[in-house]
Design a protein around this motif. Structure first.
Motif, PDB file in Angstrom:
ATOM      1  N   PHE A 416       0.837  -1.211   0.000  1.00 37.42           N
ATOM      2  CA  PHE A 416       0.000   0.000   0.000  1.00 37.42           C
ATOM      3  C   PHE A 416       0.871   1.260   0.000  1.00 37.42           C
ATOM      4  N   ASP A 417       2.155   1.086  -0.324  1.00 36.68           N
ATOM      5  CA  ASP A 417       3.080   2.222  -0.320  1.00 36.68           C
ATOM      6  C   ASP A 417       3.193   2.873  -1.688  1.00 36.68           C
ATOM      7  N   ASP A 418       3.205   4.211  -1.696  1.00 35.18           N
ATOM      8  CA  ASP A 418       3.609   5.011  -2.847  1.00 35.18           C
ATOM      9  C   ASP A 418       4.744   5.900  -2.359  1.00 35.18           C
ATOM     10  N   VAL A 419       5.928   5.685  -2.911  1.00 33.32           N
ATOM     11  CA  VAL A 419       7.133   6.331  -2.394  1.00 33.32           C
ATOM     12  C   VAL A 419       7.623   7.398  -3.362  1.00 33.32           C
ATOM     13  N   GLN A 420       8.083   8.506  -2.791  1.00 32.53           N
ATOM     14  CA  GLN A 420       8.637   9.578  -3.623  1.00 32.53           C
ATOM     15  C   GLN A 420       9.802  10.223  -2.883  1.00 32.53           C
ATOM     16  N   PHE A 421      10.938  10.379  -3.606  1.00 31.70           N
ATOM     17  CA  PHE A 421      12.079  11.078  -3.020  1.00 31.70           C
ATOM     18  C   PHE A 421      11.840  12.584  -3.112  1.00 31.70           C
ATOM     19  N   GLN A 422      12.145  13.292  -2.002  1.00 28.98           N
ATOM     20  CA  GLN A 422      11.957  14.743  -1.977  1.00 28.98           C
ATOM     21  C   GLN A 422      13.233  15.449  -1.532  1.00 28.98           C
ATOM     22  N   ILE A 423      13.393  16.679  -2.008  1.00 28.51           N
ATOM     23  CA  ILE A 423      14.602  17.470  -1.739  1.00 28.51           C
ATOM     24  C   ILE A 423      14.213  18.924  -1.438  1.00 28.51           C
ATOM     25  N   ALA A 424      14.931  19.512  -0.493  1.00 31.65           N
ATOM     26  CA  ALA A 424      14.887  20.965  -0.288  1.00 31.65           C
ATOM     27  C   ALA A 424      16.333  21.443  -0.320  1.00 31.65           C
ATOM     28  N   THR A 425      16.662  22.325  -1.260  1.00 26.95           N
ATOM     29  CA  THR A 425      18.072  22.701  -1.452  1.00 26.95           C
ATOM     30  C   THR A 425      18.519  23.847  -0.551  1.00 26.95           C
ATOM     31  N   ASN A 426      17.565  24.552   0.070  1.00 29.68           N
ATOM     32  CA  ASN A 426      17.912  25.673   0.954  1.00 29.68           C
ATOM     33  C   ASN A 426      17.139  25.582   2.259  1.00 29.68           C
ATOM     34  N   PRO A 427      17.758  26.017   3.360  1.00 31.00           N
ATOM     35  CA  PRO A 427      17.055  25.982   4.658  1.00 31.00           C
ATOM     36  C   PRO A 427      15.771  26.802   4.609  1.00 31.00           C
ATOM     37  N   GLY A 428      14.731  26.276   5.238  1.00 35.49           N
ATOM     38  CA  GLY A 428      13.460  26.978   5.295  1.00 35.49           C
ATOM     39  C   GLY A 428      12.541  26.696   4.129  1.00 35.49           C
ATOM     40  N   GLU A 429      13.069  26.129   3.059  1.00 31.67           N
ATOM     41  CA  GLU A 429      12.230  25.798   1.915  1.00 31.67           C
ATOM     42  C   GLU A 429      11.533  24.463   2.148  1.00 31.67           C
ATOM     43  N   PRO A 430      10.316  24.315   1.633  1.00 31.59           N
ATOM     44  CA  PRO A 430       9.620  23.035   1.797  1.00 31.59           C
ATOM     45  C   PRO A 430      10.232  21.959   0.902  1.00 31.59           C
ATOM     46  N   LEU A 431      10.105  20.731   1.336  1.00 25.72           N
ATOM     47  CA  LEU A 431      10.558  19.605   0.522  1.00 25.72           C
ATOM     48  C   LEU A 431       9.688  19.492  -0.724  1.00 25.72           C
ATOM     49  N   LYS A 432      10.318  19.242  -1.858  1.00 24.33           N
ATOM     50  CA  LYS A 432       9.600  19.109  -3.120  1.00 24.33           C
ATOM     51  C   LYS A 432      10.061  17.830  -3.828  1.00 24.33           C
ATOM     52  N   PRO A 433       9.232  17.318  -4.753  1.00 21.41           N
ATOM     53  CA  PRO A 433       9.650  16.130  -5.505  1.00 21.41           C
ATOM     54  C   PRO A 433      10.989  16.337  -6.184  1.00 21.41           C
ATOM     55  N   LEU A 434      11.772  15.288  -6.253  1.00 21.20           N
ATOM     56  CA  LEU A 434      13.133  15.355  -6.771  1.00 21.20           C
ATOM     57  C   LEU A 434      13.202  15.967  -8.165  1.00 21.20           C
ATOM     58  N   HIS A 435      12.221  15.620  -9.029  1.00 20.69           N
ATOM     59  CA  HIS A 435      12.290  16.081 -10.415  1.00 20.69           C
ATOM     60  C   HIS A 435      11.848  17.533 -10.574  1.00 20.69           C
ATOM     61  N   LYS A 436      11.425  18.172  -9.470  1.00 18.36           N
ATOM     62  CA  LYS A 436      10.948  19.551  -9.580  1.00 18.36           C
ATOM     63  C   LYS A 436      11.878  20.553  -8.899  1.00 18.36           C
TER      64      LYS A 436
END
Length: 569
Positions: A416-436
């Protein structure tokens, strides 16, 4: 690893053969020399989309061939070879692809013709190409759950097998329930068809193996004269006055009369006597069998008629009488299920509920293992990003699927898992999908961090980087060079680069040059000696004329790279 690559009549390449070694191989050269064309050829060899534009002007076809040597424990490639019936000898794979000027694509694996899809299956286990502008498997969210599972493969694989078995059973039960729950009109039509088929087969009164027995009897009747004459001729030749059996008897008596005088004759007399009685018994059997034979043309007509009826049923219900009878059994079972539909639906509902509960428990265990793996992966990636001067970047593994109170959790082939890697490149920014997230230098470093971790898990034979270092310099360039070198300790790495720091790390350095001959451009590839490598690095540093200072810097850069590799090794 990729051991040898041959390219002919591809874009501006006339004909080249390149030999590759283990570790890190760097390809450098002026813009437009043909570096990326070589990578394009490798991608096509791995099943990429082709085009007639790749065929060299004036040529009939473009050809690419790559020789790969394998590790004995490369389970995925051997399983793929077994699946498609391709023999892997001496732990080698040869991929070959031809693109004609008419747009036709011809693919071979170890000399065997295969489809483009099969070539791609092999390619994905052998080559992973990462370029600045191409969407890669690591950027595709659909692949993130497989990568996470690879990270802790030993534990997750066993749990996944247990879940998959139950999920497939659950899917089959739901399909059967859906079929039984179709609208009444469709069920009524289905029942009418099944009743007709059942009546037609039962009216034939088929017996097991009846078709084989009738075929044998028909053959006997159709060849009656030949069979009967053969028996009579054999009998007449052996039995009767002055025939074979009488002469055998004379020989037998002669030996019997002399046996008391010689042990050899005594032994052979006994053998002759046994043979005589065996042949005599054989003649009686032939005579008795001939007496039972009776030609009945009416029976032959009956057999032909019966076989015609059976043939008509075979066209509809199965290739043999036994298959038809087996189909009849399935019909009777389905008729019984439809007739007693409500009872069967109730039983199926119970089975579905029980199987779902078992599958859910396995999916929950799978989820717990993945969460544990995600925590370890996150820590690992943060360390890799720190090495690449992205210590302020945050990485997270997002599990999108949430269990809702009072609602049945939806299951799919991964649990029942849907997995997505997320990244935030700067402090304080929200995590976003890797491809965005970031592009350019940041994205290159993020991808290198992920490659470093997953290279050893994916089992890829060759990793190819096509100018992934664009947009970086200074200490970041050095960090990228070190990271690419680290990846090359796990897999063979081929890298096109404009960074002298990366080129200095190379175990093998090849320079690509373009030249004109007879008003046509061609590409050549040459492996550089140490002195040639220093000169090439010097030109990469200055970007213009090679100077003594640049050569001095290049020599120092090579020494630093050599020391790094010694210390890291």
């Amino acid at each position: 690893m990729l051991t040898e690559l041959s390219i002919q009549d591809f874009a501006i390449i006339d004909k080249i053969t390149i030999t590759f070694n283990e570790g890190l191989t760097v390809l450098t050269g002026e813009t437009g020399a043909g570096k990326s064309i070589i990578i394009d050829a490798v991608q096509l060899l791995a099943g990429g989309r082709g085009s007639v534009e790749y065929v060299r002007h004036g040529a009939k076809k473009a050809e690419m061939e790559g020789l790969f040597t394998l590790e004995a424990d490369n389970r995925q490639i051997y399983e793929t070879a077994d699946q498609y019936g391709i023999d892997l000898q001496d732990e080698m794979v040869v991929l070959h692809r031809t693109i004609t000027s008419g747009g036709k694509s011809i693919c071979r694996v170890n000399g065997k013709l295969v489809t483009l899809a099969i070539l791609k299956e092999f390619g994905k286990h052998l080559i992973d190409v990462h370029s600045q502008h191409e969407t890669q498997s690591l950027l595709n969210p659909d692949n993130h759950i497989q990568l996470l599972d690879l990270y802790d493969e030993k534990q997750i694989t066993e749990a996944k097998k247990a879940y998959t078995r139950l999920y497939e059973e659950l899917t089959a039960l739901r399909k059967r329930y859906s079929e039984l729950s179709e609208n009444e009109q469709e069920i009524s039509h289905r029942l009418d068809l099944l009743n007709f088929q059942q009546h037609e087969i039962e009216q034939a009164n088929l017996l097991p193996n009846e078709d084989d027995q009738l075929e044998e009897e028909r053959s006997q009747l159709a060849n009656f004269e030949h069979i009967y004459n053969g028996l009579q001729d054999a009998y007449s030749a052996i039995y009767g006055e002055q025939r074979g059996l009488e002469w055998l008897n004379i020989a037998n008596q002669a030996l019997q009369n002399s046996k008391e005088y010689d042990t050899f004759i005594s032994k052979k007399a006994e053998e002759m006597s046994n043979h005589y009685f065996l042949i005599e018994e054989l003649m009686y059997e032939l005579r008795n069998y001939a007496d039972t034979l009776e030609y009945d043309p009416g029976r032959l007509n009956d057999i032909e008629s019966r076989l015609n009826e059976i043939s008509r049923l075979k066209k509809k219900y199965g290739p043999t009488v036994n298959d038809i009878l087996e189909y009849l059994g399935k019909i009777e079972e389905e008729i019984e299920q439809i007739t007693d539909k409500d009872s069967h639906l109730s039983n199926l509902e119970t089975q579905i509920d029980d199987t779902y509960q078992d599958a859910y428990l396995e999916a929950k265990q799978l989820h717990d293992l993945r969460e544990k793996a995600a925590q370890a992966l996150t820590q690992n990636i943060h360390q890799e990003l720190k090495d690449l001067y992205l210590e302020k970047t945050s990485f997270s593994v997002l599990f999108n699927t949430k269990e809702k109170q009072g609602e049945r959790t939806k299951l799919h082939h991964n649990g029942f898992d849907d997995v997505q890697f997320q990244i935030a490149t700067n402090p304080g920014e929200p995590l976003k999908p890797l491809h965005k997230v970031a592009s350019g230098g940041e994205l290159s470093r993020i991808m290198l961090a992920l490659k470093e971790i997953f290279a050893r898990h994916q089992g890829i034979t060759s990793v190819i980087f096509d100018e992934v270092d664009t947009g970086v310099s200074g200490r970041v360039a050095q960090a990228i060079a070190e990271k690419i070198q680290q990846i090359s300790s796990q897999s063979q790495v081929l890298c096109i680069t404009h960074l002298p720091q990366v080129a200095a790390m190379a175990d093998t350095h090849k320079r690509i040059q373009k030249y004109a001959e007879n008003h046509r451009s061609s590409t050549i590839v040459a492996e550089l000696s140490k002195d040639e490598k220093i000169n090439e690095l010097g030109r990469m540093i200055t970007g213009t004329k090679l100077t003594d200072t640049a050569k001095s810097h290049a020599t120092e850069l090579l020494e630093l790279a050599c020391n790094y590799k010694k210390n890291s090794g």
